[in-house]
Design an enzyme around this catalytic site. Structure first.
Site, PDB file in Angstrom:
ATOM      1  N   LYS A  22       0.841  -1.212   0.000  1.00 36.79           N
ATOM      2  CA  LYS A  22       0.000   0.000   0.000  1.00 36.79           C
ATOM      3  C   LYS A  22       0.871   1.256   0.000  1.00 36.79           C
ATOM      4  CE  LYS A  22      -1.695   1.789   4.026  1.00 36.79           C
ATOM      5  NZ  LYS A  22      -1.570   3.235   4.200  1.00 36.79           N
ATOM      6  N   ASN A  23       1.811   1.327   0.926  1.00 37.28           N
ATOM      7  CA  ASN A  23       2.575   2.577   1.053  1.00 37.28           C
ATOM      8  C   ASN A  23       3.516   2.818  -0.123  1.00 37.28           C
ATOM      9  OD1 ASN A  23       1.247   3.119   3.375  1.00 37.28           O
ATOM     10  ND2 ASN A  23       2.939   2.607   4.762  1.00 37.28           N
ATOM     11  N   CYS A 116      -4.788  12.927  13.184  1.00 34.10           N
ATOM     12  CA  CYS A 116      -5.390  11.648  12.816  1.00 34.10           C
ATOM     13  C   CYS A 116      -5.778  10.928  14.080  1.00 34.10           C
ATOM     14  CB  CYS A 116      -4.461  10.830  11.938  1.00 34.10           C
ATOM     15  SG  CYS A 116      -3.161  10.041  12.829  1.00 34.10           S
ATOM     16  N   ARG A 121      -0.134  14.732  13.315  1.00 30.91           N
ATOM     17  CA  ARG A 121       0.843  14.207  12.340  1.00 30.91           C
ATOM     18  C   ARG A 121       1.250  15.382  11.464  1.00 30.91           C
ATOM     19  NH1 ARG A 121      -1.146   8.629   9.776  1.00 30.91           N
ATOM     20  NH2 ARG A 121       0.958   8.635   8.919  1.00 30.91           N
ATOM     21  N   ASP A 304       3.890   0.460  12.295  1.00 31.58           N
ATOM     22  CA  ASP A 304       2.688  -0.123  11.683  1.00 31.58           C
ATOM     23  C   ASP A 304       2.467  -1.582  12.093  1.00 31.58           C
ATOM     24  OD1 ASP A 304       2.106   2.252  10.470  1.00 31.58           O
ATOM     25  OD2 ASP A 304       2.764   1.678   8.465  1.00 31.58           O
ATOM     26  N   ARG A 396      -8.822  -0.131   4.022  1.00 31.51           N
ATOM     27  CA  ARG A 396      -7.919   0.871   3.448  1.00 31.51           C
ATOM     28  C   ARG A 396      -6.569   0.253   3.098  1.00 31.51           C
ATOM     29  NH1 ARG A 396      -6.430   5.318   7.075  1.00 31.51           N
ATOM     30  NH2 ARG A 396      -5.002   5.464   5.354  1.00 31.51           N
TER      31      ARG A 396
HETATM   32  C1  UD1 Z   1       4.381   6.723   6.657  1.00 33.82           C
HETATM   33  C2  UD1 Z   1       3.431   5.595   6.402  1.00 33.82           C
HETATM   34  C3  UD1 Z   1       2.745   5.144   7.704  1.00 33.82           C
HETATM   35  C4  UD1 Z   1       3.802   4.831   8.769  1.00 33.82           C
HETATM   36  C5  UD1 Z   1       4.800   5.971   8.900  1.00 33.82           C
HETATM   37  C6  UD1 Z   1       5.952   5.642   9.829  1.00 33.82           C
HETATM   38  C7  UD1 Z   1       2.645   6.050   4.154  1.00 33.82           C
HETATM   39  C8  UD1 Z   1       1.505   6.451   3.278  1.00 33.82           C
HETATM   40  N1  UD1 Z   1       2.398   6.057   5.464  1.00 33.82           N
HETATM   41  O1  UD1 Z   1       3.621   7.822   7.151  1.00 33.82           O
HETATM   42  O2  UD1 Z   1       1.974   3.982   7.414  1.00 33.82           O
HETATM   43  O3  UD1 Z   1       3.159   4.645  10.004  1.00 33.82           O
HETATM   44  O4  UD1 Z   1       5.356   6.304   7.619  1.00 33.82           O
HETATM   45  O5  UD1 Z   1       6.638   4.533   9.365  1.00 33.82           O
HETATM   46  O6  UD1 Z   1       3.686   5.671   3.690  1.00 33.82           O
HETATM   47  N2  UD1 Z   1       7.087  14.113  11.121  1.00 33.82           N
HETATM   48  C9  UD1 Z   1       7.273  15.440  11.441  1.00 33.82           C
HETATM   49  N3  UD1 Z   1       7.062  16.372  10.460  1.00 33.82           N
HETATM   50  C10 UD1 Z   1       6.711  16.036   9.185  1.00 33.82           C
HETATM   51  C11 UD1 Z   1       6.539  14.679   8.867  1.00 33.82           C
HETATM   52  C12 UD1 Z   1       6.727  13.730   9.863  1.00 33.82           C
HETATM   53  O7  UD1 Z   1       7.588  15.781  12.577  1.00 33.82           O
HETATM   54  O8  UD1 Z   1       6.552  16.934   8.344  1.00 33.82           O
HETATM   55  C13 UD1 Z   1       7.287  13.067  12.157  1.00 33.82           C
HETATM   56  C14 UD1 Z   1       6.007  12.302  12.472  1.00 33.82           C
HETATM   57  O9  UD1 Z   1       5.220  12.983  13.433  1.00 33.82           O
HETATM   58  C15 UD1 Z   1       6.558  10.992  12.972  1.00 33.82           C
HETATM   59  C16 UD1 Z   1       7.829  10.803  12.163  1.00 33.82           C
HETATM   60  O10 UD1 Z   1       8.138  12.091  11.620  1.00 33.82           O
HETATM   61  O11 UD1 Z   1       6.886  11.081  14.336  1.00 33.82           O
HETATM   62  C17 UD1 Z   1       7.739   9.816  11.035  1.00 33.82           C
HETATM   63  O12 UD1 Z   1       6.589  10.100  10.244  1.00 33.82           O
HETATM   64  P1  UD1 Z   1       6.594   9.865   8.677  1.00 33.82           P
HETATM   65  O13 UD1 Z   1       7.674   8.906   8.342  1.00 33.82           O
HETATM   66  O14 UD1 Z   1       6.576  11.182   7.978  1.00 33.82           O
HETATM   67  O15 UD1 Z   1       5.180   9.182   8.446  1.00 33.82           O
HETATM   68  P2  UD1 Z   1       4.270   9.271   7.171  1.00 33.82           P
HETATM   69  O16 UD1 Z   1       5.097   9.466   5.952  1.00 33.82           O
HETATM   70  O17 UD1 Z   1       3.150  10.219   7.426  1.00 33.82           O
END
Ligand code: UD1
Length: 420
Positions: A22-23, A116, A121, A304, A396
């Protein structure tokens, strides 16, 4: 609205195939914004989230044809550059259109995703990254509005390793003028797969698979095809389903290299694991020993898989701790697991799970994708009948999970209900 009705207690056995990730497909699809032409993605999972992404991209003018496990995409040029709230609220990965839109068209209007189910997030790294590449960003009425003549290569250092921000900035940098360096880039297989796909499209990216990505911007890209990598979280969930029922199962069409942290923890619990090129077999011990985990960025234990691991530990022979380091509040599944008889205490980002002799079936509520998976796993081992409500969360990210579990011998049915 559908629910799962599970009669617990069946030991799982047999073989099941893992679907595409999915991701991975969620970041490959928006990459099609970057160049006109025809694309074909194979080994695609059949999921609500991929349909949501196609709906968003269709609203911009991209055309889609879905087959059972492939997606054909035709991009003849976009008519709008906007990701409205109606799409983004359904799926946070909609933010992935930001980088490619600004990079190719110099304009993007993308709704802020908001929080969320398990807390805030933020997307600050996505915004700061695109600004570093020269875009002017304003937040207006809940929307990120980004403008640029042409993005310019820059040095971007993420203070947190982020899957989403790395993918988004990568898609922005490939068409920027000059060189971009991304420091502290995410190493998750889905990001690496995106980088290789962008290379196929003509992007110049070096040091793929390291924490420092170097991108030499090009003027134009071409369309390309991709075979989606197997879903490591679905694979981990299925292995844990076998484990929690003390079954003996084989999962095939997976990439065992992507599952190292999960396999290593299962071995510590006492499971016998055999690894092949594209399969993993699990042989159950008599007793499930308690094993602590903490979630980490790849190749550490994935957040996850935290909820599913908690279900397994809830029937372990003793106490274990689970420390959630990525999303501190990601414990929505705890009250529901407690309704099934689990003994779990949460203090800040640490859960202490005291293994109980048995779980007992009850009605439980899904709150998010992986929480739902943990409830299904608990239901597989709980005595009596478990009803898991609101399984649209599960749909999903898992392709017909009930069929895969049935194939392994589980007693699980999808049942339509009128009310929530
Ligand atoms: C992706 C995955 C999700 C998984 C997550 C962590 C997808 C569609 N989703 O989510 O299933 O749970 O990786 O492996 O691929 N952060 C910030 N600022 C930002 C972005 C992130 O502080 O702008 C922090 C987040 O709060 C979190 C960490 O970075 O603590 C990692 O998040 P991130 O890797 O960005 O998660 P997603 O890409 O949203």
């Amino acid at each position: 609205m559908y629910k799962f009705v599970i009669n617990g207690g069946k030991k799982l056995s047999g073989e099941v195939k893992v679907s595409g990730a999915k991701n991975s497909v969620l970041c490959l699809m928006p990459a099609a914004i970057l160049a006109n032409g025809n694309y074909k993605f194979s080994n695609t999972p059949n999921l609500i989230d991929s349909i949501s992404m196609s709906n968003l991209l269709s609203s911009m003018g991209i055309e889609f044809k879905f087959e059972e496990n492939s997606i054909e995409i035709q991009n003849n040029g976009l008519k709008t550059f906007e990701a409205p709230y109606e799409f983004v609220k359904k799926m946070r990965a909609s933010i992935y259109v930001l980088g490619p839109l600004v990079s190719r068209y110099g304009y993007a209007k993308v709704s802020l995703p908001g929080g969320c189910a398990w807390g805030p997030r933020p997307v600050n790294l996505h915004i700061e990254g695109i600004e570093k590449l020269g875009a002017k960003v304003e937040i207006e009425q809940g929307y990120i509005i980004a403008k640029a003549d042409r993005l310019k290569g820059a040095k971007i250092e993420f203070n947190v390793s982020s899957v989403g921000a790395t993918a988004n900035i990568l898609m922005a940098a490939v068409l920027a003028k000059g060189t971009t360096t991304i420091e502290n880039a995410a190493l998750e297989p889905e990001v690496i797969s995106l980088a290789y796909f962008l290379q196929k499209m003509g992007a110049k990216i070096s040091s793929i698979g390291t924490k420092t990505l170097e991108i030499e911007g090009v003027d134009e890209l071409n369309s390309a095809n991709e075979n989606v990598i197997p879903d490591r979280i679905e694979a981990g969930t299925l292995l844990t389903a076998g484990a929690i029922t003390k079954g003996n199962i084989k999962i095939s069409r997976c990439n065992p290299n992507h599952l190292e942290s999960i396999i290593s923890k299962l071995r510590s619990v006492g499971f016998g694991i055999t690894i092949g090129d594209d399969f993993v077999s699990l042989l159950s011990p008599n007793s499930i020993e308690p094993v602590d985990i903490e979630t980490e960025i790849y190749p550490g234990f994935p957040t996850d898989m935290q909820a599913q691991w908690m279900s397994l530990m809830s029937i372990a022979n003793g106490s274990s701790t689970i420390r959630e380091n990525i999303y501190f509040d990601r414990f929505n599944h705890v009250p529901e697991l407690i309704r099934l008889g689990a003994n779990i205490d949460v203090d800040k980002n640490i859960a202490v799970v005291k293994g109980v002799e048995k779980l007992t079936g009850a009605k439980v509520m899904s709150t998010d994708l992986r929480a739902s998976a943990s409830l299904v796993l608990a239901g597989l081992v709980a005595e009596g009948t478990t009803e898991v409500l609101r399984i649209y969360h599960l749909d999903r990210g898992y392709e017909k999970i009930e069929n895969k579990l049935k194939k392994l011998g589980a007693d699980i049915e999808r049942v339509y209900i009128d009310e929530f």
